[in-house]
Scaffold this active site. Sequence first.
Site, PDB file in Angstrom:
ATOM      1  N   MET A  91      30.544  12.267 -95.177  1.00 34.35           N
ATOM      2  CA  MET A  91      31.402  10.849 -95.632  1.00 34.35           C
ATOM      3  C   MET A  91      31.574  10.427 -96.908  1.00 34.35           C
ATOM      4  O   MET A  91      30.940   9.446 -97.103  1.00 34.35           O
ATOM      5  CB  MET A  91      31.157   9.699 -94.540  1.00 34.35           C
ATOM      6  CG  MET A  91      30.897   9.631 -93.692  1.00 34.35           C
ATOM      7  SD  MET A  91      32.765  10.279 -92.384  1.00 34.35           S
ATOM      8  CE  MET A  91      33.280   9.417 -92.225  1.00 34.35           C
ATOM      9  N   ARG A  92      31.859  11.955 -97.827  1.00 33.47           N
ATOM     10  CA  ARG A  92      31.606  11.336 -99.600  1.00 33.47           C
ATOM     11  C   ARG A  92      32.647  12.642 -99.940  1.00 33.47           C
ATOM     12  O   ARG A  92      32.868  13.660 -99.481  1.00 33.47           O
ATOM     13  CB  ARG A  92      30.150  11.580 -99.883  1.00 33.47           C
ATOM     14  CG  ARG A  92      29.916  10.900-100.154  1.00 33.47           C
ATOM     15  CD  ARG A  92      28.026  11.296-100.487  1.00 33.47           C
ATOM     16  NE  ARG A  92      27.203  10.484 -99.844  1.00 33.47           N
ATOM     17  CZ  ARG A  92      27.039   9.251-100.091  1.00 33.47           C
ATOM     18  NH1 ARG A  92      27.630   9.156-101.647  1.00 33.47           N
ATOM     19  NH2 ARG A  92      26.606   8.606 -99.671  1.00 33.47           N
ATOM     20  N   ASN A 108      36.749  22.151 -95.667  1.00 32.66           N
ATOM     21  CA  ASN A 108      36.484  21.151 -94.817  1.00 32.66           C
ATOM     22  C   ASN A 108      36.782  20.649 -93.353  1.00 32.66           C
ATOM     23  O   ASN A 108      37.923  21.132 -93.300  1.00 32.66           O
ATOM     24  CB  ASN A 108      36.441  19.256 -95.610  1.00 32.66           C
ATOM     25  CG  ASN A 108      36.606  17.755 -95.018  1.00 32.66           C
ATOM     26  OD1 ASN A 108      35.100  18.027 -94.174  1.00 32.66           O
ATOM     27  ND2 ASN A 108      37.950  17.018 -94.792  1.00 32.66           N
ATOM     28  N   HIS A 110      38.941  17.936 -90.642  1.00 32.65           N
ATOM     29  CA  HIS A 110      39.159  16.525 -90.664  1.00 32.65           C
ATOM     30  C   HIS A 110      40.670  16.310 -89.231  1.00 32.65           C
ATOM     31  O   HIS A 110      41.022  17.415 -89.084  1.00 32.65           O
ATOM     32  CB  HIS A 110      40.559  16.220 -91.497  1.00 32.65           C
ATOM     33  CG  HIS A 110      41.182  15.204 -91.974  1.00 32.65           C
ATOM     34  ND1 HIS A 110      40.036  14.159 -92.022  1.00 32.65           N
ATOM     35  CD2 HIS A 110      42.390  14.436 -91.384  1.00 32.65           C
ATOM     36  CE1 HIS A 110      40.951  13.455 -92.013  1.00 32.65           C
ATOM     37  NE2 HIS A 110      42.191  13.072 -91.392  1.00 32.65           N
TER      38      HIS A 110
HETATM   39  C1  GRF Z   1      34.313  15.485 -87.217  1.00 35.25           C
HETATM   40  O1  GRF Z   1      35.588  14.833 -86.585  1.00 35.25           O
HETATM   41  C2  GRF Z   1      34.769  15.480 -88.399  1.00 35.25           C
HETATM   42  O2  GRF Z   1      36.602  16.005 -88.227  1.00 35.25           O
HETATM   43  C3  GRF Z   1      35.098  14.884 -89.934  1.00 35.25           C
HETATM   44  O3  GRF Z   1      33.240  14.093 -88.777  1.00 35.25           O
HETATM   45  C4  GRF Z   1      33.335  13.899 -87.810  1.00 35.25           C
HETATM   46  C5  GRF Z   1      32.285  15.273 -87.014  1.00 35.25           C
HETATM   47  O4  GRF Z   1      31.959  15.788 -86.703  1.00 35.25           O
HETATM   48  N1  GRF Z   1      35.483  15.064 -91.071  1.00 35.25           N
HETATM   49  P1  GRF Z   1      29.687  15.584 -86.262  1.00 35.25           P
HETATM   50  O5  GRF Z   1      29.218  14.902 -86.725  1.00 35.25           O
HETATM   51  O6  GRF Z   1      30.082  17.314 -86.789  1.00 35.25           O
HETATM   52  O7  GRF Z   1      29.746  15.837 -84.834  1.00 35.25           O
END
Ligand code: GRF
Length: 187
Positions: A91-92, A108, A110
């Site tokens: 988350m960065r 990444n 998303h």
């Molecule tokens: C996923 O939905 C991914 O697409 C997003 O953050 C979430 C991470 O889920 N970037 P997890 O921690 O892998 O269960």
Amino acid sequence: MRKIAIFASGNGSNFEVLADACREGRIPARVCALVCDRPGAYVLSRAAKFEGVEIIQLSPRDFASRADYESAVLERLRPLGIDLICLAGYMRIIGGTLLKAYPERIVNIHPSLLPSFKGAHAIRDAFDFGVKVYGVTIHYVDESLDGGRIIAQGAVPYEGTDIDALERLIHREEHRLYPATVARLLS
Ligand code: GRF
């Protein structure tokens, strides 16, 4: 054997599917490191179950700037000879220090069909908008938020009203698409 580092902040289900796919030979690589910016994140316990994954847990708030934090991460990653960094719920924003060290080698996942619904609440935002075809995007990372060149997408049609069911469908697609895409990138 290629070497992967995974960056994650929370639950870590995508960490686990990538690490499983490497262990089972579906991705021709080894997961050598988990970089986690949140003490106590569940992904840390998942990583502890995998042999040979170095856990790099650093808190950005212990550093004066993003560049200082990323330099500390880089110092730990460099000796490992990492070929690809996979962000999985990290988350960065990635800054110039890491982008320069790993050009075109950071990807990444998303939970939307980019460029629609960037940001941290993509599923909720798409649901509130009344979307009928949701999806998942794997993309290269640049300094923008969820903005780099797209590598792969998977569509998730859903017309129901249960957001929990929708989230489960999207995560199922993530868990299919991420290992398949990373395997393709590395082979
Ligand atoms: C996923 O939905 C991914 O697409 C997003 O953050 C979430 C991470 O889920 N970037 P997890 O921690 O892998 O269960």
